[in-house]
Design a protein around this motif. Structure first.
Motif, PDB file in Angstrom:
ATOM      1  N   VAL A   1       0.837  -1.211   0.000  1.00 42.30           N
ATOM      2  CA  VAL A   1       0.000   0.000   0.000  1.00 42.30           C
ATOM      3  C   VAL A   1       0.871   1.260   0.000  1.00 42.30           C
ATOM      4  CG1 VAL A   1      -1.659   1.342   1.371  1.00 42.30           C
ATOM      5  CG2 VAL A   1      -1.992  -1.122   1.040  1.00 42.30           C
ATOM      6  N   VAL A   2       1.867   1.289   0.859  1.00 39.67           N
ATOM      7  CA  VAL A   2       2.755   2.460   0.919  1.00 39.67           C
ATOM      8  C   VAL A   2       3.527   2.612  -0.391  1.00 39.67           C
ATOM      9  CG1 VAL A   2       4.784   3.434   2.071  1.00 39.67           C
ATOM     10  CG2 VAL A   2       2.923   2.471   3.434  1.00 39.67           C
ATOM     11  N   GLY A   3       4.029   1.503  -0.930  1.00 35.86           N
ATOM     12  CA  GLY A   3       4.764   1.548  -2.190  1.00 35.86           C
ATOM     13  C   GLY A   3       3.908   2.064  -3.331  1.00 35.86           C
ATOM     14  N   TYR A   4       2.666   1.623  -3.378  1.00 35.29           N
ATOM     15  CA  TYR A   4       1.742   2.080  -4.419  1.00 35.29           C
ATOM     16  C   TYR A   4       1.496   3.588  -4.293  1.00 35.29           C
ATOM     17  CZ  TYR A   4      -2.545   2.509  -7.176  1.00 35.29           C
ATOM     18  OH  TYR A   4      -3.496   2.898  -8.083  1.00 35.29           O
ATOM     19  N   GLY A   5       1.260   4.042  -3.075  1.00 36.24           N
ATOM     20  CA  GLY A   5       1.039   5.469  -2.861  1.00 36.24           C
ATOM     21  C   GLY A   5       2.246   6.307  -3.247  1.00 36.24           C
ATOM     22  N   VAL A   6       3.425   5.846  -2.860  1.00 36.05           N
ATOM     23  CA  VAL A   6       4.658   6.561  -3.216  1.00 36.05           C
ATOM     24  C   VAL A   6       4.833   6.601  -4.732  1.00 36.05           C
ATOM     25  CG1 VAL A   6       7.187   6.458  -3.096  1.00 36.05           C
ATOM     26  CG2 VAL A   6       5.817   6.139  -1.027  1.00 36.05           C
ATOM     27  N   ALA A   7       4.546   5.488  -5.398  1.00 36.26           N
ATOM     28  CA  ALA A   7       4.689   5.430  -6.853  1.00 36.26           C
ATOM     29  C   ALA A   7       3.771   6.433  -7.538  1.00 36.26           C
ATOM     30  CB  ALA A   7       4.405   4.012  -7.351  1.00 36.26           C
ATOM     31  N   VAL A   8       2.507   6.456  -7.141  1.00 34.39           N
ATOM     32  CA  VAL A   8       1.544   7.348  -7.786  1.00 34.39           C
ATOM     33  C   VAL A   8       1.901   8.810  -7.529  1.00 34.39           C
ATOM     34  CG1 VAL A   8      -0.881   8.092  -7.819  1.00 34.39           C
ATOM     35  CG2 VAL A   8      -0.317   5.650  -7.813  1.00 34.39           C
ATOM     36  N   ILE A   9       2.231   9.136  -6.303  1.00 36.23           N
ATOM     37  CA  ILE A   9       2.612  10.530  -5.982  1.00 36.23           C
ATOM     38  C   ILE A   9       3.868  10.931  -6.746  1.00 36.23           C
ATOM     39  CG2 ILE A   9       3.449  12.035  -4.136  1.00 36.23           C
ATOM     40  CD1 ILE A   9       1.495  10.481  -2.269  1.00 36.23           C
ATOM     41  N   THR A  10       4.832  10.039  -6.822  1.00 40.82           N
ATOM     42  CA  THR A  10       6.070  10.321  -7.554  1.00 40.82           C
ATOM     43  C   THR A  10       5.780  10.566  -9.025  1.00 40.82           C
ATOM     44  OG1 THR A  10       7.339   8.982  -5.998  1.00 40.82           O
ATOM     45  CG2 THR A  10       8.363   9.438  -8.121  1.00 40.82           C
ATOM     46  N   GLN A  11       4.930   9.726  -9.618  1.00 38.01           N
ATOM     47  CA  GLN A  11       4.565   9.912 -11.017  1.00 38.01           C
ATOM     48  C   GLN A  11       3.901  11.264 -11.243  1.00 38.01           C
ATOM     49  OE1 GLN A  11       3.545   5.232 -11.290  1.00 38.01           O
ATOM     50  NE2 GLN A  11       1.961   6.616 -11.946  1.00 38.01           N
ATOM     51  N   ILE A  12       2.977  11.640 -10.364  1.00 38.81           N
ATOM     52  CA  ILE A  12       2.271  12.913 -10.515  1.00 38.81           C
ATOM     53  C   ILE A  12       3.250  14.081 -10.455  1.00 38.81           C
ATOM     54  CG2 ILE A  12       0.632  14.462  -9.345  1.00 38.81           C
ATOM     55  CD1 ILE A  12      -0.985  11.890  -8.611  1.00 38.81           C
ATOM     56  N   LEU A  13       4.284  13.958  -9.619  1.00 39.32           N
ATOM     57  CA  LEU A  13       5.262  15.039  -9.476  1.00 39.32           C
ATOM     58  C   LEU A  13       6.347  15.014 -10.559  1.00 39.32           C
ATOM     59  CD1 LEU A  13       5.759  14.907  -5.590  1.00 39.32           C
ATOM     60  CD2 LEU A  13       4.426  16.584  -6.910  1.00 39.32           C
ATOM     61  N   ILE A  14       6.762  13.843 -10.984  1.00 38.32           N
ATOM     62  CA  ILE A  14       7.912  13.718 -11.885  1.00 38.32           C
ATOM     63  C   ILE A  14       7.525  13.727 -13.361  1.00 38.32           C
ATOM     64  CG2 ILE A  14       9.854  12.224 -12.539  1.00 38.32           C
ATOM     65  CD1 ILE A  14      10.196  13.567  -9.808  1.00 38.32           C
ATOM     66  N   PHE A  15       6.436  13.066 -13.725  1.00 38.36           N
ATOM     67  CA  PHE A  15       6.067  12.975 -15.142  1.00 38.36           C
ATOM     68  C   PHE A  15       6.017  14.337 -15.837  1.00 38.36           C
ATOM     69  CE2 PHE A  15       3.763   8.597 -15.535  1.00 38.36           C
ATOM     70  CZ  PHE A  15       4.919   7.953 -15.133  1.00 38.36           C
ATOM     71  N   PRO A  16       5.393  15.362 -15.237  1.00 38.66           N
ATOM     72  CA  PRO A  16       5.343  16.665 -15.921  1.00 38.66           C
ATOM     73  C   PRO A  16       6.731  17.271 -16.189  1.00 38.66           C
ATOM     74  CG  PRO A  16       3.699  16.590 -14.188  1.00 38.66           C
ATOM     75  CD  PRO A  16       4.567  15.369 -14.029  1.00 38.66           C
ATOM     76  N   LEU A  17       7.699  16.948 -15.365  1.00 34.13           N
ATOM     77  CA  LEU A  17       9.053  17.460 -15.600  1.00 34.13           C
ATOM     78  C   LEU A  17       9.640  16.935 -16.904  1.00 34.13           C
ATOM     79  CD1 LEU A  17      10.538  17.094 -11.988  1.00 34.13           C
ATOM     80  CD2 LEU A  17       9.634  19.165 -13.081  1.00 34.13           C
ATOM     81  N   PHE A  18       9.119  15.821 -17.389  1.00 33.94           N
ATOM     82  CA  PHE A  18       9.585  15.219 -18.636  1.00 33.94           C
ATOM     83  C   PHE A  18       8.568  15.380 -19.768  1.00 33.94           C
ATOM     84  CE2 PHE A  18      11.977  13.162 -15.314  1.00 33.94           C
ATOM     85  CZ  PHE A  18      13.265  13.136 -15.839  1.00 33.94           C
ATOM     86  N   GLY A  19       7.592  16.253 -19.548  1.00 38.33           N
ATOM     87  CA  GLY A  19       6.589  16.511 -20.574  1.00 38.33           C
ATOM     88  C   GLY A  19       5.541  15.423 -20.699  1.00 38.33           C
ATOM     89  N   LEU A  20       5.428  14.577 -19.714  1.00 35.12           N
ATOM     90  CA  LEU A  20       4.413  13.518 -19.728  1.00 35.12           C
ATOM     91  C   LEU A  20       3.229  13.959 -18.893  1.00 35.12           C
ATOM     92  CD1 LEU A  20       6.858  10.545 -19.076  1.00 35.12           C
ATOM     93  CD2 LEU A  20       5.905  11.244 -21.277  1.00 35.12           C
ATOM     94  N   ASN A  21       2.088  14.044 -19.529  1.00 35.69           N
ATOM     95  CA  ASN A  21       0.883  14.466 -18.822  1.00 35.69           C
ATOM     96  C   ASN A  21      -0.099  13.309 -18.786  1.00 35.69           C
ATOM     97  OD1 ASN A  21       1.719  17.189 -18.383  1.00 35.69           O
ATOM     98  ND2 ASN A  21       1.426  17.531 -20.580  1.00 35.69           N
ATOM     99  N   ALA A  22      -0.226  12.690 -17.644  1.00 33.51           N
ATOM    100  CA  ALA A  22      -1.138  11.569 -17.459  1.00 33.51           C
ATOM    101  C   ALA A  22      -2.269  11.995 -16.546  1.00 33.51           C
ATOM    102  CB  ALA A  22      -0.382  10.382 -16.857  1.00 33.51           C
ATOM    103  N   THR A  23      -3.435  11.452 -16.809  1.00 37.14           N
ATOM    104  CA  THR A  23      -4.582  11.723 -15.930  1.00 37.14           C
ATOM    105  C   THR A  23      -4.376  10.954 -14.622  1.00 37.14           C
ATOM    106  OG1 THR A  23      -5.864   9.841 -16.718  1.00 37.14           O
ATOM    107  CG2 THR A  23      -6.109  11.927 -17.945  1.00 37.14           C
ATOM    108  N   LEU A  24      -5.196  11.289 -13.628  1.00 33.40           N
ATOM    109  CA  LEU A  24      -5.120  10.568 -12.353  1.00 33.40           C
ATOM    110  C   LEU A  24      -5.395   9.079 -12.563  1.00 33.40           C
ATOM    111  CD1 LEU A  24      -4.765  10.487  -9.304  1.00 33.40           C
ATOM    112  CD2 LEU A  24      -7.204  11.070  -9.087  1.00 33.40           C
ATOM    113  N   ALA A  25      -6.390   8.767 -13.398  1.00 34.21           N
ATOM    114  CA  ALA A  25      -6.714   7.359 -13.679  1.00 34.21           C
ATOM    115  C   ALA A  25      -5.525   6.649 -14.324  1.00 34.21           C
ATOM    116  CB  ALA A  25      -7.946   7.268 -14.568  1.00 34.21           C
TER     117      ALA A  25
END
Length: 86
Positions: free
Chosen positions: A17-41
């Protein structure tokens, strides 16, 4: 003291559960830095995929190390010289 099976299960679930939460939060913060825009889903789905892969990797490594431990234990028992024969 040895950990009970129930507590091992609780620890494993908490880790996932913690790993999943960290992964999703990291993606939300890091993806835009590389021009990747993903929806929450999309972020939730990507996080789930990486979590499943992580579980498989963790399980495979745990089983590998258990095999190595068993071989080492068996090797120590047969590697001892029999001093009673002399």
């Amino acid at each position: 003291m040895k950990q009970s099976r129930l507590m091992s299960l609780v620890e494993a679930l908490a880790n996932v559960v913690v790993g999943y939460g960290v992964a999703v939060i990291t993606q939300i913060l890091i993806f835009p830095l590389f021009g990747l825009n993903a929806t929450l889903a999309q972020n939730l789905m990507i996080g789930a995929m990486f979590t499943l892969l992580s579980l498989a990797r963790s399980y495979a490594l745990r089983r590998l190390f258990e095999q190595l431990r068993e071989r080492q234990t068996m090797g120590q028992g047969s590697a001892r010289p029999d001093r009673s024969a002399t």
